[in-house]
Design an enzyme around this catalytic site. Structure first.
Site, PDB file in Angstrom:
ATOM      1  N   THR A 164       1.096  -0.932  -0.348  1.00  0.00           N
ATOM      2  CA  THR A 164      -0.320   0.284  -0.114  1.00  0.00           C
ATOM      3  C   THR A 164       1.162   1.596  -0.011  1.00  0.00           C
ATOM      4  OG1 THR A 164      -1.253  -0.859   1.564  1.00  0.00           O
ATOM      5  CG2 THR A 164      -1.691   1.010   1.545  1.00  0.00           C
ATOM      6  N   LYS A 166       1.940   4.147   0.985  1.00  0.00           N
ATOM      7  CA  LYS A 166       1.775   5.292   2.052  1.00  0.00           C
ATOM      8  C   LYS A 166       2.932   6.692   2.059  1.00  0.00           C
ATOM      9  CE  LYS A 166      -0.024   2.531   4.654  1.00  0.00           C
ATOM     10  NZ  LYS A 166      -2.012   2.528   5.303  1.00  0.00           N
ATOM     11  N   LYS A 168      -0.986   7.758   2.768  1.00  0.00           N
ATOM     12  CA  LYS A 168      -1.344   8.158   2.051  1.00  0.00           C
ATOM     13  C   LYS A 168      -2.598   9.066   1.944  1.00  0.00           C
ATOM     14  CE  LYS A 168      -4.657   6.007   6.303  1.00  0.00           C
ATOM     15  NZ  LYS A 168      -5.249   5.034   6.795  1.00  0.00           N
ATOM     16  N   LYS A 192      -0.725  -0.543  -4.212  1.00  0.00           N
ATOM     17  CA  LYS A 192      -2.746  -0.119  -3.386  1.00  0.00           C
ATOM     18  C   LYS A 192      -2.726   1.025  -3.469  1.00  0.00           C
ATOM     19  CE  LYS A 192      -5.802  -1.367  -0.757  1.00  0.00           C
ATOM     20  NZ  LYS A 192      -5.314  -0.579   0.331  1.00  0.00           N
ATOM     21  N   GLU A 195      -7.562   3.283   0.998  1.00  0.00           N
ATOM     22  CA  GLU A 195      -8.821   3.241   1.220  1.00  0.00           C
ATOM     23  C   GLU A 195     -10.114   4.299   1.236  1.00  0.00           C
ATOM     24  OE1 GLU A 195      -7.675   2.255   5.132  1.00  0.00           O
ATOM     25  OE2 GLU A 195      -7.116   1.766   3.137  1.00  0.00           O
ATOM     26  N   HIS A 285     -11.464  -3.857  -0.648  1.00  0.00           N
ATOM     27  CA  HIS A 285     -11.164  -3.439   0.905  1.00  0.00           C
ATOM     28  C   HIS A 285     -12.671  -3.299   1.594  1.00  0.00           C
ATOM     29  CE1 HIS A 285      -9.551  -1.119   4.268  1.00  0.00           C
ATOM     30  NE2 HIS A 285      -8.014  -1.773   3.751  1.00  0.00           N
ATOM     31  N   SER A 370      -2.374  -8.398   5.215  1.00  0.00           N
ATOM     32  CA  SER A 370      -1.910  -6.834   4.963  1.00  0.00           C
ATOM     33  C   SER A 370      -2.303  -6.495   6.770  1.00  0.00           C
ATOM     34  CB  SER A 370      -2.237  -6.335   4.588  1.00  0.00           C
ATOM     35  OG  SER A 370      -3.008  -4.776   4.351  1.00  0.00           O
TER      36      SER A 370
END
Length: 455
Positions: A164, A166, A168, A192, A195, A285, A370
Site C-alpha cells: 500500500t 503511504k 496515504k 495499492k 482505502e 478492501h 496486510s
C-alpha cells in the site's frame, strides 16, 4: 368463529419448531443470542426468526391471506454457549422464496435488517450463514477467481506480493506514481491505493490513474513481469464509480479496487459484473468491517461478510494477518480464508464454521494479508496462507532505510527464499528465521530490512 384471533402472542408458538427438518434450499443462520433477563432463549430465538421473516409484533388480518407455514423463518435449534451465562446459539432456517435472486443487499436486509434493535434481546450476533446451492447459483461471484488471475498475471506457485502506497493522503499524483514505480521495479507484483484514496483536492482520480498506469508500464518493461496497481474506483455515486472503472480499462491496467462495505453491496455487485465483462480484476478492501464485526456478542462475524463478498464479487479481499498489528485468531482466520478459496468447506466449530458450505464451483477469492507485517513474518505467512494469497507490506516495503525499490527487493528475496525452502521440504515454522538469515547473506537489501525490523 368468524374473523381471526387478534392480539399479541408469543413468537415461540409459531416460530420455534425444534422438530423441524431443514430443507436443502433453506438459508441457515447461526445467531449468538443474549436475551434480556427473564426472556427464555426459545422466545428470543423465535423472535429473531419471526422479525427477520414473516412476523410482526401482533397478529394481523392479512396473515390469513398467505401460507405462513411456507414462508416463515423457523428457529429449529438452540444450544447454550459454553463458558457464557445467558448466551445461546440460535439456529434459524429461512425458506429460499423470502429472498430476491442475486441480491446480497436483499439477503442482508431480510436477515439482519431489523432484528438487531430488538427489545427482547440484550445483544445479537450473526455468526455464520449457510447459503444453499440454489441461491449461490443466482450470483455471478468473483469476476475472475484465483486460477484465471494467475493465468492473466502469469505468476504461479507462490503467494503474490503487494504494497500500500503511504503516506496515504497528501502525495501529488506525480510523486504517487513515482512511489508505485519504485515498488514494482523492485519486485512486487502489485501496489495499492489506500482505502480512503478516492479523488481529493490534492490528487484527483484521473491524474492518479494516469501516473500509476505510466509507472506500471515502465516497471513491466524493465522487469519483464506483469505488474498491477489497485486503482481505487470507490466513489460517491455508482455512476462515478463505473466511470472510473471504464477509464482504468481504457488505460489497459489489469486491476481496480473497491471498498465494499462503505461502497455498499449493490455498488459492489455492479462493479463486479463490469469487471468480468471487461477483463478487470477486482481487489476488495473491507474498510468499516470492524464497526460490524469487532464486538464478540453483537453485530456480524467477518466470515459472514466474507461469504457475502464471494457472492457479490471480488478477486482479492483483506482478511487479517494472524501475525501483524491487527487482531485475528489463527484458526478462526484460517476458517474464513478457506471459505473464500475452497469450493467445499466442512462444518468445523473449532474454526468457527457452523455449517458445511458448498460453493458449487463459484470462483475463489484470494485472501490478502496486510497490516504491520515485515520480512521476518514471511516464513509464517508463507506457511499459514499458502500459495493462494496476496501478502501486503506497506510500511514493510516503504519503511526500508534505503527506499522503496530496495524494500521491494527485500520482500521478494525473502518470499522466494521461503517458497524454495518449503518446496525443498524444510519446516518454515521452526527454521523460518534461519531461512531469512541465510537469504540475507546474498541480498544486502534483505540484510538491511532484517536489521531494521529485528524483534
Amino acid at each position: 368463529s368468524v374473523g381471526f384471533k387478534a392480539g399479541v402472542k408469543d413468537y415461540k408458538l409459531t416460530y420455534y419448531t425444534p422438530d423441524n427438518q431443514t430443507k436443502d434450499t433453506d438459508i441457515l443462520a447461526a445467531f449468538r443470542v443474549t436475551p434480556q433477563p427473564g426472556v427464555p432463549p426459545e422466545e428470543a430465538g423465535a423472535a429473531v426468526a419471526a422479525e427477520s421473516s414473516t412476523g410482526t409484533w401482533t397478529t394481523v388480518w392479512t396473515d390469513g391471506l398467505t401460507s405462513l407455514d411456507r414462508y416463515k423463518g423457523r428457529c429449529y435449534h438452540i444450544e447454550p454457549v459454553a463458558g457464557e451465562e445467558n448466551q445461546f446459539i440460535a439456529y434459524v432456517a429461512y425458506p429460499l422464496d423470502l429472498f430476491e435472486e442475486g441480491s446480497v443487499t436483499n439477503m442482508f436486509t431480510s436477515i439482519v435488517g431489523n432484528v438487531f434493535g430488538f427489545k427482547a434481546l440484550r445483544a445479537l450476533r450473526l455468526e455464520d450463514l449457510r447459503i444453499p446451492n440454489a441461491y449461490v447459483k443466482t450470483f455471478q461471484g468473483p469476476p475472475h477467481g484465483i486460477q484465471v488471475e494467475r493465468d492473466k498475471l502469469n505468476k504461479y506457485g507462490r503467494p503474490l506480493l503487494g504494497c500500500t502506497i503511504k503516506p496515504k493522503l497528501g502525495l501529488s499524483a506525480k510523486n504517487y506514481g513515482r512511489a508505485v514505480y519504485e515498488c514494482l521495479r523492485g519486485g512486487l507484483d502489485f501496489t495499492k491505493d489506500d482505502e480512503n484514496v478516492n479523488s481529493q483536492p490534492f490528487m484527483r482520480w484521473r491524474d492518479r490513474f494516469l501516473f500509476c498506469a505510466e509507472a506500471l508500464y515502465k516497471a513491466q518493461a524493465e522487469t519483464g513481469e506483469i505488474k498491477g496497481h489497485y486503482l481505487n474506483a470507490t466513489a460517491g455515486t455508482c455512476e462515478e464509480m463505473i466511470k472510473r472503472a471504464v477509464f482504468a480499462r481504457e488505460l489497459g491496467v489489469p486491476i481496480v479496487m473497491h471498498d465494499y462495505i462503505t461502497g455498499g453491496f449493490t455498488a459492489n455487485t455492479s462493479l463486479a459484473h463490469y469487471c468480468r465483462d471487461n477483463g478487470l480484476l477486482l481487489h476488495i478492501h473491507r474498510a468499516m468491517h470492524a464497526v460490524i464485526d469487532r464486538q464478540k456478542n453483537h453485530g456480524m462475524h467477518f466470515r459472514v461478510l466474507a461469504k457475502a463478498l464471494r457472492l457479490s464479487g471480488g478477486d482479492h479481499i483483506h482478511s487479517g494477518t494472524v501475525v501483524g498489528k491487527l487482531e485475528g485468531e489463527r484458526e478462526i482466520t484460517l476458517g474464513f480464508v478457506d471459505l473464500l478459496r475452497d469450493d467445499f468447506v466442512e462444518k468445523d466449530r473449532s474454526r468457527g464454521i457452523y455449517f458445511t458450505q458448498d460453493w458449487v464451483s463459484l470462483p475463489g477469492v484470494l485472501p490478502v494479508a496486510s497490516g504491520g507485517i515485515h520480512v521476518w513474518h514471511m516464513p509464517a505467512l508463507t506457511e499459514i496462507f499458502g500459495d493462494d494469497s496476496v501478502l501486503q507490506f506497506g510500511g514493510g516495503t516503504l519503511g526500508h532505510p534505503w527506499g522503496n525499490a530496495p524494500g521491494a527487493v527485500a520482500n521478494r528475496v525473502a518470499l522466494e527464499a521461503c517458497v524454495q525452502a518449503r518446496n525443498e521440504g524444510r519446516d518454515l515454522a521452526s527454521e523460518g528465521n534461519q531461512i531469512i538469515r541465510e537469504a540475507s547473506k546474498w541480498s544486502p537489501e534483505l540484510a538491511a530490512a532484517c536489521e531494521v525490523w529485528k524483534e
